[in-house]
Scaffold this active site. Sequence first.
Site, PDB file in Angstrom:
ATOM      1  N   ILE A  16       2.526  -9.824   6.859  1.00 50.41           N
ATOM      2  CA  ILE A  16       1.631 -10.606   7.717  1.00 50.41           C
ATOM      3  C   ILE A  16       0.320 -10.673   6.942  1.00 50.41           C
ATOM      4  CG2 ILE A  16       0.482 -10.781   9.952  1.00 50.41           C
ATOM      5  CD1 ILE A  16       2.661  -8.869  11.032  1.00 50.41           C
ATOM      6  N   GLU A  17      -0.004 -11.841   6.415  1.00 46.87           N
ATOM      7  CA  GLU A  17      -1.146 -11.973   5.503  1.00 46.87           C
ATOM      8  C   GLU A  17      -2.260 -12.787   6.154  1.00 46.87           C
ATOM      9  OE1 GLU A  17       1.025 -12.343   1.253  1.00 46.87           O
ATOM     10  OE2 GLU A  17       1.946 -13.395   2.939  1.00 46.87           O
TER      11      GLU A  17
END
Length: 491
Positions: A87-88
């Site tokens: 999850i960036e």
Amino acid sequence: MADGFVACMFVFLVLASTFLRRAAAGDVITVDVIIIGAGAAGLSAGKTLSEGGITDFVILEATERIGGRIRNAEFARLKVELGANWIEGVNGEKENPVYTLANEVNLKYSDALYDNVSQNIYDHTGYLAPELVTPVVERAEHLFDFVEDLGTKFTNENLDDISVLTAQRFFGHVPSTAVEMVIDSWNYDFVSAEPPRVTSLRNSQPLATDTFLGPDSYFVSDQRGYATLLEPLAYYLNCKGGMCSDPRLRLNTAVTKIEYSTGGVTVHTEDEIRYRGKAAVLTVSIGVLQTDLIHFSPALPFWKLSAIYQFNMAVYTKIFLKFPKRFWPTGPGTEYLLYADVKRGYYPFWQHLDNEFPGENIIFTTVTDDESRRIEQMPDEETLAEVMVVLRKMFGPDIPNASHILYPRWWQDKYFRGTFSNWPIGVSSYEYKQLQAPVGRLYFSGEHCSEQYNGYVHGAIFAGSETAHAVLKCLHEDKCDTLYSRPKATT
């Protein structure tokens, strides 16, 4: 209220049974909107349509599950993510929908601790002491900062695009030694899956994901799968535990032909069913659009093909390995390791999963671009042999052989043809608008259609919603022509 609920359920069941009964070879099914692809973009489009008052749609998915390039697989009694894993873009000024969805379903994730990677560099001689690589690391940091600043300047002053490699030449030094190249690969290839020589400066430096969504990243290890976070996004399909009960979702339904006009769209599938709609949203990858998997009638116009063919479909491959015992360092700051080879991109990135799966002795290496394509054409045993040579250079000749190996073949899969898009040098925002623009009532979406966040799951979610809003405007307001014109040159 109870009577109303019963009545609604009765209508739903009648519609569902009618839909399923008609879904046979030779049938024609008529709906308002046809969504092609049940990845993040397709599911996001369905959500936006539902909330906009259009519920008479169908989602056609070629594979056996939702999620697209978000998918996991069994590996040594565990499940690992073959596609999206991080999850960036978290803790910034703008909310990341992926992070919000992950928390909604209590997805298990951990901090992606990249900061200490420069202290974990190996080459053919083994571990490289920090004092040997510190000067190289410091220069690489200065180079990275310079490139980001130059990217900002090119954007603000509307200068003609250059590649990241060209920007490095302005700095006066291009990475060339094994250690320099692996740090350079970590800064760019690990993110974009392609090297600086092909990546756009203006459109990648600095990354909009970091700038607007935030600098933090999280690594997902939830055994339910990363795709679990898509369930609240696809609430209208009644999804739970990877299963969706709404008959509007048609799995294992590959599209072979799309007929489009200003009056509507007809979609043909492998099972010889035709779907007719007032509009359609096509969310297949840019890699698939660059092949002949789907036949278009009429053929897509030159301006559309030109936009499609100019973008890159990158390949990003994680190779998972299980060993009878651990031989790599463990503890804080050891999660990410680099291997510096004289051949750029040769098994450069390593991550152990001791924190996520204690005692399982699992580590994986990541390759990209041409190395991914090369390895995809090799049998697993040949890849394992190469990997073991590298690991024995890193950790000594006495380490045991791996007992398991697993990696995907994204490039060879006809339904994906790669992992995610990358914005190449010289492609302007104008071409991007052309990539997004509809032809007739056929609309295009997917992570490659997110101008700021291409290549990311959140980009797919944003793009799906944006495209669905355009469809709603078309069907509700009869405003369907969104072709973008090239801006006039200024003198």
